[in-house]
Design a protein around this motif. Sequence first.
Motif, mmCIF file in Angstrom:
data_model
loop_
_atom_site.group_PDB
_atom_site.id
_atom_site.type_symbol
_atom_site.label_atom_id
_atom_site.label_comp_id
_atom_site.label_asym_id
_atom_site.label_seq_id
_atom_site.Cartn_x
_atom_site.Cartn_y
_atom_site.Cartn_z
ATOM 1 N N VAL A 137 0.841 -1.201 0.000
ATOM 2 C CA VAL A 137 0.000 0.000 0.000
ATOM 3 C C VAL A 137 0.876 1.250 0.000
ATOM 4 O O VAL A 137 0.621 2.194 -0.762
ATOM 5 C CB VAL A 137 -0.960 0.026 1.216
ATOM 6 C CG1 VAL A 137 -1.555 1.406 1.424
ATOM 7 C CG2 VAL A 137 -2.071 -0.980 1.047
ATOM 8 N N GLU A 138 1.890 1.262 0.817
ATOM 9 C CA GLU A 138 2.761 2.437 0.893
ATOM 10 C C GLU A 138 3.467 2.704 -0.431
ATOM 11 O O GLU A 138 3.590 3.850 -0.854
ATOM 12 C CB GLU A 138 3.766 2.291 2.040
ATOM 13 C CG GLU A 138 3.133 2.378 3.409
ATOM 14 C CD GLU A 138 2.234 3.586 3.583
ATOM 15 O OE1 GLU A 138 2.680 4.709 3.271
ATOM 16 O OE2 GLU A 138 1.080 3.419 4.014
ATOM 17 N N ILE A 139 3.907 1.649 -1.085
ATOM 18 C CA ILE A 139 4.558 1.824 -2.389
ATOM 19 C C ILE A 139 3.564 2.383 -3.397
ATOM 20 O O ILE A 139 3.863 3.337 -4.119
ATOM 21 C CB ILE A 139 5.167 0.504 -2.887
ATOM 22 C CG1 ILE A 139 6.349 0.100 -1.999
ATOM 23 C CG2 ILE A 139 5.621 0.635 -4.351
ATOM 24 C CD1 ILE A 139 6.887 -1.292 -2.274
ATOM 25 N N TRP A 140 2.366 1.792 -3.472
ATOM 26 C CA TRP A 140 1.372 2.267 -4.443
ATOM 27 C C TRP A 140 0.960 3.705 -4.167
ATOM 28 O O TRP A 140 0.717 4.477 -5.087
ATOM 29 C CB TRP A 140 0.177 1.344 -4.507
ATOM 30 C CG TRP A 140 0.392 0.187 -5.424
ATOM 31 C CD1 TRP A 140 0.919 0.229 -6.677
ATOM 32 C CD2 TRP A 140 0.106 -1.168 -5.173
ATOM 33 N NE1 TRP A 140 0.984 -1.035 -7.215
ATOM 34 C CE2 TRP A 140 0.484 -1.920 -6.309
ATOM 35 C CE3 TRP A 140 -0.433 -1.849 -4.096
ATOM 36 C CZ2 TRP A 140 0.334 -3.283 -6.406
ATOM 37 C CZ3 TRP A 140 -0.581 -3.219 -4.195
ATOM 38 C CH2 TRP A 140 -0.205 -3.921 -5.339
ATOM 39 N N LYS A 141 0.868 4.075 -2.915
ATOM 40 C CA LYS A 141 0.540 5.465 -2.594
ATOM 41 C C LYS A 141 1.621 6.402 -3.126
ATOM 42 O O LYS A 141 1.308 7.470 -3.655
ATOM 43 C CB LYS A 141 0.392 5.647 -1.085
ATOM 44 C CG LYS A 141 -0.907 5.136 -0.520
ATOM 45 C CD LYS A 141 -0.942 5.396 0.975
ATOM 46 C CE LYS A 141 -2.200 4.904 1.613
ATOM 47 N NZ LYS A 141 -2.187 5.138 3.082
ATOM 48 N N LYS A 142 2.870 6.015 -2.965
ATOM 49 C CA LYS A 142 3.974 6.859 -3.432
ATOM 50 C C LYS A 142 4.029 6.924 -4.955
ATOM 51 O O LYS A 142 4.307 7.963 -5.531
ATOM 52 C CB LYS A 142 5.304 6.336 -2.895
ATOM 53 C CG LYS A 142 5.477 6.568 -1.415
ATOM 54 C CD LYS A 142 6.771 5.970 -0.903
ATOM 55 C CE LYS A 142 6.855 6.146 0.602
ATOM 56 N NZ LYS A 142 8.031 5.463 1.157
ATOM 57 N N VAL A 143 3.763 5.794 -5.605
ATOM 58 C CA VAL A 143 3.872 5.721 -7.060
ATOM 59 C C VAL A 143 2.660 6.325 -7.757
ATOM 60 O O VAL A 143 2.792 7.073 -8.722
ATOM 61 C CB VAL A 143 4.080 4.255 -7.515
ATOM 62 C CG1 VAL A 143 4.012 4.125 -9.020
ATOM 63 C CG2 VAL A 143 5.409 3.725 -6.987
ATOM 64 N N HIS A 144 1.461 5.990 -7.281
ATOM 65 C CA HIS A 144 0.224 6.361 -7.980
ATOM 66 C C HIS A 144 -0.647 7.378 -7.250
ATOM 67 O O HIS A 144 -1.625 7.853 -7.804
ATOM 68 C CB HIS A 144 -0.631 5.120 -8.236
ATOM 69 C CG HIS A 144 0.002 4.110 -9.112
ATOM 70 N ND1 HIS A 144 0.357 4.362 -10.414
ATOM 71 C CD2 HIS A 144 0.360 2.827 -8.869
ATOM 72 C CE1 HIS A 144 0.900 3.277 -10.946
ATOM 73 N NE2 HIS A 144 0.917 2.341 -10.027
ATOM 74 N N GLY A 145 -0.334 7.651 -5.995
ATOM 75 C CA GLY A 145 -1.179 8.526 -5.197
ATOM 76 C C GLY A 145 -2.129 7.719 -4.326
ATOM 77 O O GLY A 145 -2.371 6.538 -4.584
ATOM 78 N N PRO A 146 -2.695 8.349 -3.302
ATOM 79 C CA PRO A 146 -3.497 7.631 -2.312
ATOM 80 C C PRO A 146 -4.868 7.175 -2.797
ATOM 81 O O PRO A 146 -5.523 6.388 -2.123
ATOM 82 C CB PRO A 146 -3.640 8.637 -1.173
ATOM 83 C CG PRO A 146 -3.516 9.961 -1.848
ATOM 84 C CD PRO A 146 -2.535 9.758 -2.973
ATOM 85 N N ASN A 147 -5.306 7.646 -3.964
ATOM 86 C CA ASN A 147 -6.647 7.306 -4.441
ATOM 87 C C ASN A 147 -6.642 6.375 -5.641
ATOM 88 O O ASN A 147 -7.625 6.297 -6.377
ATOM 89 C CB ASN A 147 -7.420 8.580 -4.761
ATOM 90 C CG ASN A 147 -7.655 9.410 -3.521
ATOM 91 O OD1 ASN A 147 -8.013 8.891 -2.475
ATOM 92 N ND2 ASN A 147 -7.419 10.698 -3.620
#
Length: 80
Positions: A34-44
Motif C-alpha cells: 500500500v505504501e509503495i502504491w501510494k507513493k507511485v500512484h497517489g493515495p486514491n
Amino acid sequence: PNHPDVAMTLYKLAGLLNEQGKYDNAKLLYERAVEIWKKVHGPNHLQVAANLNNLAGLLYAQGKYDEANPLQERALRIRE
C-alpha cells in the motif's frame, strides 16, 4: 524500492501468506505494498483500494473488526 513491480510481488505474496494463515506476515506485506502504491500512484489509486480491501479481509478473518472497518471504508471511498 518504490516500484510497482515490487508492490505487486508483495501483494501476491501477502495473499499466499494469508491463505496459509500467516496473518501477521501477510499484514506487513500488504501494508508495504500500500505504501509503495501510494507513493507511485497517489493515495486514491484503484490498486491502493484493492490492497486495502484485502488487508481488511485479513483483519476480518481474525476478528479484528475495529481495525478492518476503516480500511474497508477507505477502499470504498476510493472506488466511488
